[in-house]
Design a protein around this motif. Structure first.
Motif, PDB file in Angstrom:
ATOM      1  N   MET A  68       0.836  -1.189   0.000  1.00 24.44           N
ATOM      2  CA  MET A  68       0.000   0.000   0.000  1.00 24.44           C
ATOM      3  C   MET A  68       0.876   1.247   0.000  1.00 24.44           C
ATOM      4  N   ALA A  69       0.355   2.297  -0.610  1.00 25.84           N
ATOM      5  CA  ALA A  69       1.087   3.555  -0.700  1.00 25.84           C
ATOM      6  C   ALA A  69       0.088   4.682  -0.903  1.00 25.84           C
ATOM      7  N   THR A  70       0.509   5.869  -0.539  1.00 20.47           N
ATOM      8  CA  THR A  70      -0.254   7.075  -0.852  1.00 20.47           C
ATOM      9  C   THR A  70       0.474   7.826  -1.958  1.00 20.47           C
ATOM     10  N   CYS A  71      -0.286   8.594  -2.751  1.00 22.12           N
ATOM     11  CA  CYS A  71       0.316   9.267  -3.895  1.00 22.12           C
ATOM     12  C   CYS A  71      -0.508  10.489  -4.258  1.00 22.12           C
ATOM     13  N   MET A  72       0.191  11.539  -4.660  1.00 25.36           N
ATOM     14  CA  MET A  72      -0.424  12.756  -5.200  1.00 25.36           C
ATOM     15  C   MET A  72       0.144  12.967  -6.600  1.00 25.36           C
ATOM     16  N   TYR A  73      -0.763  13.034  -7.589  1.00 29.13           N
ATOM     17  CA  TYR A  73      -0.353  13.180  -8.984  1.00 29.13           C
ATOM     18  C   TYR A  73      -1.021  14.433  -9.539  1.00 29.13           C
ATOM     19  N   ALA A  74      -0.220  15.381 -10.017  1.00 28.89           N
ATOM     20  CA  ALA A  74      -0.727  16.650 -10.534  1.00 28.89           C
ATOM     21  C   ALA A  74      -0.081  16.945 -11.875  1.00 28.89           C
ATOM     22  N   VAL A  75      -0.864  17.540 -12.792  1.00 32.90           N
ATOM     23  CA  VAL A  75      -0.373  17.939 -14.115  1.00 32.90           C
ATOM     24  C   VAL A  75      -0.598  19.438 -14.260  1.00 32.90           C
ATOM     25  N   TYR A  76       0.491  20.167 -14.499  1.00 36.56           N
ATOM     26  CA  TYR A  76       0.415  21.624 -14.642  1.00 36.56           C
ATOM     27  C   TYR A  76       0.568  22.002 -16.110  1.00 36.56           C
ATOM     28  N   ASP A  77      -0.344  22.856 -16.585  1.00 35.50           N
ATOM     29  CA  ASP A  77      -0.320  23.365 -17.950  1.00 35.50           C
ATOM     30  C   ASP A  77       0.040  24.846 -17.895  1.00 35.50           C
ATOM     31  N   PRO A  78       1.250  25.224 -18.309  1.00 37.22           N
ATOM     32  CA  PRO A  78       1.641  26.632 -18.198  1.00 37.22           C
ATOM     33  C   PRO A  78       0.929  27.537 -19.202  1.00 37.22           C
TER      34      PRO A  78
ATOM     35  N   GLY B 150      -5.118   9.091  -1.027  1.00 37.62           N
ATOM     36  CA  GLY B 150      -4.868   9.012   0.414  1.00 37.62           C
ATOM     37  C   GLY B 150      -3.698   9.819   0.902  1.00 37.62           C
ATOM     38  N   HIS B 151      -3.242  10.823   0.150  1.00 32.76           N
ATOM     39  CA  HIS B 151      -2.059  11.606   0.496  1.00 32.76           C
ATOM     40  C   HIS B 151      -2.468  12.911   1.168  1.00 32.76           C
ATOM     41  N   PRO B 152      -1.599  13.491   2.020  1.00 38.11           N
ATOM     42  CA  PRO B 152      -1.907  14.808   2.600  1.00 38.11           C
ATOM     43  C   PRO B 152      -2.109  15.848   1.508  1.00 38.11           C
ATOM     44  N   PRO B 153      -3.054  16.769   1.678  1.00 35.06           N
ATOM     45  CA  PRO B 153      -3.370  17.736   0.620  1.00 35.06           C
ATOM     46  C   PRO B 153      -2.226  18.713   0.396  1.00 35.06           C
TER      47      PRO B 153
END
Length: 745
Positions: A479-489, A500-503
């Protein structure tokens, strides 16, 4: 006589008026043998010079009182050798050089202190018992009630066994190399010997490693006892330039109380390095494994080779050379020394030295193996993290990684920044549950999977879904927590999916810090859950902070308290640097880590900060081209107009040629409109997209071929180029340097 057991519990005799400290050293009342310990530089505190004369006068008075006192109190309990009568006040506290270890219960500490400290702290008083060797009860009074020699011998053997048990427990208490060697020194000086020198192989072998060069021993630590009476005279002795021959005295025997501090570590004048000659006397003694007296023929030849030719040797059985043998080979040697004022070693003391040397060597073996495993785990985890972050267009990145405390240094935290087509960038932070080599290995597999999924340009929620499936394939408890974000400049937007990751926390340009509201989601590996993504504004000048729970959670605070403290810390830092410009990114990361307290390092920490610069709409040109024969000509005209608007006419010829070649290849295979986009940042970037998943490959065209030279021209004229497969096709891109900008990357 059989060997002594390694440990023995039981009530310990305590002399009247004495006590024990937490370090395991007995604190007998001030007597004729009151002494202090001196250390090598950096290994312990030194005695206060201002109190030497006063201490010496007190000891002389105590010796006068002890000389006229009775030999025993009639209690029948063993008494520390050299203890004074009850009228002499007890020492007020632990002496210099005594450490404090609260890791064990007080009752066990007292038992060890009685066993280790019941012996004398210096030479035996004149007229005392002629018993053995400085071990507990060795120089005590005659037994009460008319007990015979058998009772005295039995008591002495019991004290000896208790000493061995306490000393081995003290040695086994250490977890690293220095603690184990220190435990040996503190356990034996002054109870068993007046001085000790510990030599270890340099470098120490690990496991089945075999040395290729000569075997070299290095002096690891020295420890010795110096009577208080001599503190007032040592400065004048050194100032007079007394040599080693003078220190040996008229009888030629070594007197440690008169030795100047001229050794390599400041304690004893011994050689710091010793190369063992094959077939030499020292090699033969170490091969024999068993301790030997310094007066034996083998030791007489081996000790000068070990300690150096200038080191004086005590006469009689006042030196013991004990090889330190680990599980597979000899890893060093220990030399126990006694001053002439103290009884010499006895035959049974060789068994004691053997027990101490065996436990020390096995402990050193374990410490070396533990250190190697911790090093491998730490290196494994660090090699799975990126060596450096990319420099995508429109965003600046900074990162930090801190391993956990020494007791749990291996973890599964990771971070990553992955460039995506369209000048976008994926920001990833994850945390595999647990602290072990397995956690680090699982982290590496999940990070590789995330990189592969990101290159497919899947939406963030889809990436987490596939990571969840991969974690289930690795095992039921992965088990793991993960935050995945994609930024479009270009769009100034960011899409975030959470498992399940801290915000994350967003620091705005005006100094306001907010905790982003993202769906919490279930951890990766649970299975059967859907992940939801949210799209938020990413204004220029804002800073996004992604982190693992080790930054905000500890034994002293819960997660939400730590998140609020992080938000306040970011806002305070922004106010210090001004509201019109954001704080420097690297300094901001360091300032965030400064919020950690002494008890906040229970878990490893991964931190990823992204400063959104964005790309202004005026620096972007975008067109749709129908897949027809006229598309390359239209693409050249659009590109020429954009360059004229930006004042980059110098690049017109190169850009038109490359755009024409790339668009021609796209039109040949595309069925839907082709996209053409130009971006002006620190470079000029051109992106051509179509709906064909087949990636172009550069090849060498033959002389008779009519085509196949387009990518060759792109490779020769462009600064960089590449092709990326998307879920809806592919994108081919290339970059040209701006005139006068030079090569900035």
């Amino acid at each position: 006589m059989t060997e002594y057991p390694t440990s023995q519990e039981g009530p310990q005799p305590v002399a009247s008026g004495g006590g024990t400290d937490e370090a395991g050293h007995g604190k007998a009342p001030i007597a004729a043998t009151e002494a202090v310990r001196t250390h090598a530089p950096g290994t312990g505190p030194a005695a206060e010079p201002g109190g030497a004369a006063a201490a010496a006068s007190d000891v002389r008075a105590a010796r006068s009182a002890a000389g006229s006192g009775a030999a025993g109190s009639g209690s029948g309990l063993p008494r520390p050798r050299g203890a004074a009568s009850a009228e002499v006040p007890a020492a007020a506290g632990p002496g210099p050089g005594q450490d404090h270890d609260n890791a064990r219960p007080r009752q066990a500490e007292d038992a060890d202190a009685d066993a280790l400290g019941a012996g004398s702290a210096g030479p035996a008083p004149a007229g005392g018992g002629g018993g053995t060797a400085g071990l507990p009860g060795a120089g005590g009074s005659a037994p009460a009630g008319g007990a015979g020699p058998d009772a005295t011998a039995a008591r002495r053997e019991g004290d000896r066994l208790r000493f061995v048990g306490a000393a081995t427990r003290r040695i086994a208490r250490g977890i690293d190399l220095d603690e184990i060697v220190l435990g040996l020194c503190r356990a034996t000086v002054p109870t068993f010997s007046d001085a000790i020198l510990v030599y270890l192989r340099d470098p120490l072998p690990v496991g089945d490693e075999r040395p290729l060069g000569p075997v070299v021993l290095r002096l690891r630590r020295t420890d010795r006892l110096r009577p208080i009476d001599d503190l007032t005279d040592i400065s004048s002795t050194i100032g007079a330039g007394m040599d080693l021959a003078g220190a040996a005295g008229a009888t030629g025997e070594l007197d440690f109380s008169q030795l100047p501090l001229v050794g390599p570590q400041g304690d004893l004048p011994a050689a710091e390095l010793c190369e063992i000659r094959p077939g030499g006397a020292l090699a033969e003694v170490l091969r024999g494994v068993r301790p030997v007296f310094g007066s034996s023929a083998a030791a007489r030849a081996a000790l000068p080779e070990l300690l150096g030719l200038d080191h004086p040797l005590p006469r009689g059985n006042r030196a013991v050379l004990a090889p330190l043998r680990g599980r597979r080979r000899v890893i060093g040697a220990a030399v126990f020394l006694r001053s002439p004022e103290r009884p010499a070693f006895e035959q049974n003391d060789l068994l004691v030295a053997a027990q101490l040397a065996t436990h020390t060597a096995l402990g050193i073996d374990k410490a070396v193996l533990y250190g190697r495993e911790a090093y491998i785990a730490d290196e494994l985890q660090r090699t799975m993290l990126p060596d450096s972050l990319p420099q995508p267009t429109g965003v600046r990145l900074a990162s930090r990684y801190l391993p956990a405390a020494e007791t749990a240094r291996v973890g599964g935290d990771w971070y990553d920044a992955i460039p995506l087509p369209g000048s976008r960038v994926a920001l990833v932070v994850g945390d595999v549950m647990g602290h072990s080599m397995t956690s680090a290995a699982i982290m590496g597999q999940l990070r590789t999977t995330a990189q592969t999924l990101a290159q497919l340009d899947l939406p963030p929620a889809e990436v987490l879904h596939h990571l969840d499936e991969q974690a289930q394939r690795l095992g039921t408890d992965r088990m793991a927590t993960c935050m995945y974000a994609v930024y479009d400049p270009v769009a100034h937007r960011i899409t975030i999916a959470n498992a399940g990751h801290p915000p994350p926390v967003l620091l705005h340009l005006g100094g306001r810090a907010e905790v982003l509201r993202v769906p919490p989601g279930a951890p990766i590996g649970v299975g059967g859950v859907d992940f939801e993504a949210v799209e938020l504004d990413a204004p220029a000048g804002a800073t996004l902070l992604l982190y693992t729970d080790g930054l905000v959670e500890s034994r002293l605070r819960d997660v939400w308290t730590g998140i609020e403290q992080l938000r306040e810390r970011l806002a305070t830092t922004a106010q210090l640097t001004g509201l019109d410009h954001p704080p420097p990114l690297e300094a901001l990361c360091d300032d965030v880590l400064d919020m950690l307290g002494p008890g906040d390092r229970d878990d490893d920490i991964a931190l990823l900060a992204a400063r959104f610069d964005g790309i202004a709409p005026s620096d972007v040109a975008y067109w749709f081209l129908d897949p027809e024969e006229t598309a390359p000509g239209r693409a050249r005209r659009f590109a020429r107009r954009a360059l004229t608007r930006w004042g980059l006419e110098e690049l017109s010829d190169s850009l038109e040629l490359l755009v024409s070649e790339v668009v021609t290849n796209a039109v040949r295979y595309a069925e839907r409109p082709v996209t053409l986009r130009l971006l002006r940042t620190d470079v000029l970037r051109c992106e051509v997209g179509d709906d064909s998943p087949q990636l172009p490959r550069q090849r060498r065209a033959r002389d008779t071929d009519e085509g196949g030279r387009g990518l060759f021209l792109v490779n020769r004229l462009a600064r960089r180029w590449g092709a990326t497969r998307l879920s809806s096709g592919k994108v081919v891109w290339f970059e040209l340097p701006l005139p006068g900008a030079g090569d900035r990357r």
